[in-house]
Motif scaffolding. Sequence first.
Motif, mmCIF file in Angstrom:
data_model
loop_
_atom_site.group_PDB
_atom_site.id
_atom_site.type_symbol
_atom_site.label_atom_id
_atom_site.label_comp_id
_atom_site.label_asym_id
_atom_site.label_seq_id
_atom_site.Cartn_x
_atom_site.Cartn_y
_atom_site.Cartn_z
ATOM 1 N N LEU A 220 -1.247 2.181 4.499
ATOM 2 C CA LEU A 220 -1.430 3.543 3.996
ATOM 3 C C LEU A 220 -0.925 3.679 2.559
ATOM 4 O O LEU A 220 -0.221 4.620 2.222
ATOM 5 N N GLY A 221 -1.215 2.716 1.719
ATOM 6 C CA GLY A 221 -0.893 2.863 0.308
ATOM 7 C C GLY A 221 0.482 2.392 -0.101
ATOM 8 O O GLY A 221 0.893 2.657 -1.237
ATOM 9 N N VAL A 222 1.228 1.716 0.783
ATOM 10 C CA VAL A 222 2.521 1.177 0.382
ATOM 11 C C VAL A 222 2.293 -0.123 -0.382
ATOM 12 O O VAL A 222 1.228 -0.748 -0.296
ATOM 13 N N SER A 223 3.306 -0.549 -1.117
ATOM 14 C CA SER A 223 3.169 -1.742 -1.953
ATOM 15 C C SER A 223 3.975 -2.918 -1.436
ATOM 16 O O SER A 223 4.010 -3.968 -2.081
ATOM 17 N N GLU A 224 4.635 -2.757 -0.290
ATOM 18 C CA GLU A 224 5.388 -3.840 0.326
ATOM 19 C C GLU A 224 5.283 -3.723 1.833
ATOM 20 O O GLU A 224 5.020 -2.646 2.362
ATOM 21 N N GLY A 225 5.515 -4.835 2.506
ATOM 22 C CA GLY A 225 5.450 -4.844 3.963
ATOM 23 C C GLY A 225 4.445 -5.867 4.449
ATOM 24 O O GLY A 225 3.526 -6.275 3.717
ATOM 25 N N LEU A 226 4.605 -6.286 5.691
ATOM 26 C CA LEU A 226 3.715 -7.307 6.242
ATOM 27 C C LEU A 226 2.289 -6.804 6.396
ATOM 28 O O LEU A 226 1.329 -7.565 6.238
ATOM 29 N N GLY A 227 2.131 -5.528 6.735
ATOM 30 C CA GLY A 227 0.789 -4.965 6.807
ATOM 31 C C GLY A 227 0.094 -4.972 5.455
ATOM 32 O O GLY A 227 -1.091 -5.325 5.339
ATOM 33 N N TYR A 228 0.847 -4.579 4.413
ATOM 34 C CA TYR A 228 0.299 -4.631 3.055
ATOM 35 C C TYR A 228 -0.039 -6.069 2.669
ATOM 36 O O TYR A 228 -1.080 -6.336 2.059
ATOM 37 N N PHE A 229 0.833 -6.997 3.042
ATOM 38 C CA PHE A 229 0.612 -8.398 2.684
ATOM 39 C C PHE A 229 -0.659 -8.946 3.331
ATOM 40 O O PHE A 229 -1.395 -9.729 2.714
#
Length: 273
Positions: A220-229
Motif C-alpha cells: 500500500l505505498g510503503v517503501s520498506e518491508g517484505l511485501g514491498y520487496f
Amino acid sequence: MSALPERVSGSWPAFFRIRPTGIRLSPVLPLLGIAAALLLWWLATAEALHPESILAQFAPDACFDALQRLIRTGEIVPHMAASLWRVLLSLLFALLAGIPLGLLVGMSRAVERATGPLFQFIRMISPISWMPLAVMVFGIGDAPVYFLLTIAAVWPIMLNVSSGVHAVDPRWLTLARSLCATRRETVMRIVVPAVVAHILTGIRLAIGIVWIVLVPAEMLGVSEGLGYFILDTRDRLAYSELMAAILVIGVIGYLLDLAARLLIRQWSHRREN
C-alpha cells in the motif's frame, strides 16, 4: 491360510502400523519432509527438465544464491526489520484493544449478547477487503498497514480472552464475593491471571493471521518491508530474489510461531509447578 491381524482399539491393522525399531525417528522425519519438499521444488524448476523456461530462475540453487547475496550485502535486512516492527506494534495495538474487549464480553452476558452478532460479522470480513477504505481514511504509508494488521489480530485475542473468562472456576468468583472483593480486585487478581494462557494462545493465532496479511498490506505505498520487496523484485524481474524473499517470509513466520509455542509451553510448565 493365516488370519489377518486383529485391529487394536479401532486403529489400523497391525501390519499397517509402524513398530518401534530402536531408531529415534522424531528428528529424522522433519528432515525427510524438508528433503522431499526440496526434491519436488527442484523437479518443478530444474532447467534440465524445463529447457528454455523461466522456471529455472525459481530453482532452489538460484534462490539460495540470491538469499546468500541479499544477506551478505544486507539488502534484505531493512525490509525484514520493517516488517517485524510493524507486526510487533500491531500486536501491541491488538492486545490493548482485544484484552479489555474480551474481559468485558466475557464478564457481562448483556454485552456478549449485544455485541456477539456484530463482532462475529466483522470478524468474518477479510482484513484485505478493508484496504481501499484504509487508504481513503489513513492515506498512503504505514498507518493503513497498522490498521489492517491490527484489525486482523484483535479478533483471535478478544475471543480467546472471552473464552478464558468463561472458563474461570466459579468457586474462585464466589470466594472473591464472600471476601467483599471489589470488581476491579476480582478482575486483576482472579480473572486476569486465569486467562493468561488464553491470551498467549490468542497471540499465537494472531501472529499467524498477521503474518499472512502483512505481505499484501505492505503493498500500500510503503517503501520498506517484505511485501514491498516482493513487488520490487517482480518489477525488476529478479525472480530468484523473489523466491528468496518468499523463503525468508516462511522462515520468519515459522520462528515467530515457534517462539509463541515455547512461551505457551513455558507458562504452562510454570503454572504446573
